[in-house]
Write a protein that holds these residues in place. Structure first.
Motif, short mmCIF file in Angstrom:
data_model
loop_
_atom_site.label_atom_id
_atom_site.label_comp_id
_atom_site.label_asym_id
_atom_site.label_seq_id
_atom_site.Cartn_x
_atom_site.Cartn_y
_atom_site.Cartn_z
N ASP A 21 0.07 -5.01 -12.78
CA ASP A 21 1.21 -4.71 -11.70
C ASP A 21 0.88 -5.56 -10.44
OD1 ASP A 21 2.92 -2.83 -13.31
OD2 ASP A 21 1.46 -1.23 -12.70
N PHE A 22 -0.41 -6.07 -10.49
CA PHE A 22 -0.63 -6.73 -9.05
C PHE A 22 -0.87 -8.12 -9.49
CE2 PHE A 22 -1.82 -2.19 -8.99
CZ PHE A 22 -1.59 -1.65 -7.55
N THR A 23 -0.92 -8.95 -8.44
CA THR A 23 -1.15 -10.28 -8.45
C THR A 23 -2.51 -10.49 -7.38
OG1 THR A 23 0.92 -11.03 -8.52
CG2 THR A 23 -0.71 -12.62 -7.51
N ILE A 24 -3.52 -10.96 -8.01
CA ILE A 24 -4.71 -11.07 -7.35
C ILE A 24 -4.58 -12.28 -6.30
CG2 ILE A 24 -7.26 -11.43 -7.22
CD1 ILE A 24 -6.56 -8.46 -8.43
N VAL A 25 -4.72 -11.99 -4.98
CA VAL A 25 -4.64 -13.13 -4.03
C VAL A 25 -5.84 -13.72 -3.63
CG1 VAL A 25 -3.74 -13.66 -1.57
CG2 VAL A 25 -2.49 -11.85 -3.37
N ASP A 26 -6.97 -12.91 -3.58
CA ASP A 26 -8.41 -13.35 -3.08
C ASP A 26 -9.37 -12.30 -3.56
OD1 ASP A 26 -10.17 -14.81 -1.90
OD2 ASP A 26 -9.64 -13.93 0.40
N GLU A 27 -10.37 -13.01 -3.99
CA GLU A 27 -11.58 -12.01 -4.15
C GLU A 27 -12.39 -12.01 -2.63
OE1 GLU A 27 -15.70 -12.88 -6.29
OE2 GLU A 27 -14.23 -12.72 -7.94
N LEU A 28 -12.71 -10.59 -2.31
CA LEU A 28 -13.24 -10.31 -1.37
C LEU A 28 -14.59 -9.97 -1.36
CD1 LEU A 28 -10.65 -7.82 0.16
CD2 LEU A 28 -10.58 -10.36 0.82
N PHE A 29 -15.23 -9.65 -2.43
CA PHE A 29 -16.63 -9.15 -2.51
C PHE A 29 -16.69 -9.17 -4.04
CE2 PHE A 29 -19.94 -6.14 -3.03
CZ PHE A 29 -21.05 -6.48 -2.28
N ARG A 30 -18.21 -9.28 -4.56
CA ARG A 30 -18.22 -9.45 -5.94
C ARG A 30 -19.79 -8.99 -6.08
NH1 ARG A 30 -16.40 -9.04 -10.89
NH2 ARG A 30 -14.68 -10.45 -10.11
N SER A 31 -20.01 -8.17 -6.98
CA SER A 31 -21.32 -7.41 -7.37
C SER A 31 -21.74 -7.23 -8.73
CB SER A 31 -21.73 -6.25 -6.53
OG SER A 31 -20.79 -5.05 -7.21
N GLY A 32 -22.67 -6.96 -9.00
CA GLY A 32 -22.78 -6.57 -10.53
C GLY A 32 -22.05 -5.52 -11.10
N SER A 33 -21.77 -4.38 -10.24
CA SER A 33 -20.71 -3.33 -10.69
C SER A 33 -19.41 -3.54 -10.56
CB SER A 33 -21.32 -2.25 -10.14
OG SER A 33 -21.29 -2.37 -8.65
N GLY A 34 -18.95 -4.63 -10.31
CA GLY A 34 -17.57 -4.90 -9.82
C GLY A 34 -17.12 -5.85 -8.61
N GLY A 35 -15.96 -5.76 -8.40
CA GLY A 35 -15.71 -6.77 -7.25
C GLY A 35 -14.43 -5.69 -6.33
N PHE A 37 -10.91 -6.90 -4.19
CA PHE A 37 -9.87 -8.02 -4.32
C PHE A 37 -8.74 -7.68 -3.48
CE2 PHE A 37 -11.85 -7.56 -8.48
CZ PHE A 37 -12.28 -8.75 -8.57
N LYS A 38 -8.23 -8.73 -2.92
CA LYS A 38 -6.96 -8.30 -2.13
C LYS A 38 -5.79 -8.86 -3.09
CE LYS A 38 -4.27 -10.63 1.68
NZ LYS A 38 -4.34 -11.54 2.87
N ALA A 39 -5.00 -7.88 -3.16
CA ALA A 39 -3.70 -7.76 -4.32
C ALA A 39 -2.55 -7.58 -3.62
CB ALA A 39 -4.25 -6.79 -5.44
N VAL A 40 -1.47 -8.14 -4.39
CA VAL A 40 -0.21 -7.82 -4.07
C VAL A 40 0.70 -7.32 -5.13
CG1 VAL A 40 1.93 -8.75 -3.19
CG2 VAL A 40 -0.01 -9.66 -2.21
N LEU A 41 1.48 -6.17 -5.02
CA LEU A 41 2.43 -5.51 -5.94
C LEU A 41 3.41 -6.45 -6.30
CD1 LEU A 41 3.14 -1.97 -5.20
CD2 LEU A 41 2.20 -2.76 -7.13
N ARG A 42 3.48 -7.00 -7.62
CA ARG A 42 4.42 -8.00 -8.32
C ARG A 42 5.71 -7.39 -7.99
NH1 ARG A 42 2.13 -11.40 -12.60
NH2 ARG A 42 -0.27 -10.79 -12.60
N LYS A 43 6.33 -6.38 -7.91
CA LYS A 43 7.52 -5.75 -7.74
C LYS A 43 8.01 -6.21 -6.43
CE LYS A 43 6.54 -1.97 -10.75
NZ LYS A 43 6.60 -0.56 -10.67
N LYS A 44 7.10 -6.28 -5.25
CA LYS A 44 7.59 -6.49 -4.06
C LYS A 44 6.79 -7.27 -3.30
CE LYS A 44 9.49 -4.52 0.22
NZ LYS A 44 10.81 -4.18 0.58
N ARG A 45 7.17 -8.36 -2.83
CA ARG A 45 6.18 -9.39 -2.28
C ARG A 45 6.33 -9.66 -0.89
NH1 ARG A 45 3.40 -12.90 -6.28
NH2 ARG A 45 4.55 -12.14 -8.25
N ASP A 46 5.81 -8.70 -0.13
CA ASP A 46 5.82 -8.77 1.44
C ASP A 46 4.54 -8.18 1.82
OD1 ASP A 46 6.13 -6.06 1.16
OD2 ASP A 46 7.99 -6.15 1.99
N LYS A 47 4.32 -8.32 3.27
CA LYS A 47 3.18 -7.83 3.73
C LYS A 47 2.68 -6.45 3.48
CE LYS A 47 2.19 -11.19 7.23
NZ LYS A 47 1.73 -11.59 8.80
N ALA A 48 3.81 -5.72 3.53
CA ALA A 48 3.89 -4.15 3.17
C ALA A 48 3.34 -3.85 1.67
CB ALA A 48 5.21 -3.47 3.41
#
Length: 133
Positions: A21-35, A37-48
């Motif tokens: 349901d999401f498009t990953i735009v950017d990886e903001l942080f990564r660690s051994g236990s996960g990450g 991510f900045k993501a956008v809902l695929r259904k609606k692509r605006d800043k909101a």
């Protein structure tokens, strides 16, 4: 919850959300236990429709319970100065819980302090402390 978030997320309970349901735009942080991510809902692509997905790898049952307790607590927190949590979903293929969070366009306090060249004005510090308390 901001009106734009309610419109995009209220009709999709967390058990129906998936990483698809999401498009990953950017990886903001990564660690051994996960990450994170900045993501956008695929259904609606605006800043909101920009969110933060916090990935937590939870392979054993104890860690899953711990992660779900955190999500429960975060979804109950409602304050204008705290990033809002809209829910979560599991990705069983990756063994991860994804927490859907509000995206703060101004960044976080830690980044602001690190990039600051000089001291903050006293009035600004008192305003910040009042918001935290």
């Amino acid at each position: 919850m901001p009106p734009w978030a309610a419109a995009h997320l209220a009709d999709a309970p967390d058990e129906e959300w998936s990483l698809k349901d999401f498009t990953i735009v950017d990886e903001l942080f990564r660690s051994g236990s996960g990450g994170v991510f900045k993501a956008v809902l695929r259904k609606k692509r605006d800043k909101a429709s920009t969110f933060v997905l916090k990935q937590k790898r939870c392979r054993d049952l104890f860690k899953r319970r711990e992660a779900m307790n955190e999500v429960t607590l975060l979804t109950r927190l409602k304050h204008p100065h705290i990033v809002e949590c809209f829910g979560s979903f599991w990705d069983n293929v990756r063994g991860s819980l994804y927490v859907v969070l509000e995206y703060a366009t101004g960044g976080d306090l830690h980044s602001l302090i690190q990039t600051r060249q000089n001291y903050f004005p006293e009035q600004w510090v008192w305003l910040g402390m009042r918001q935290i308390c």
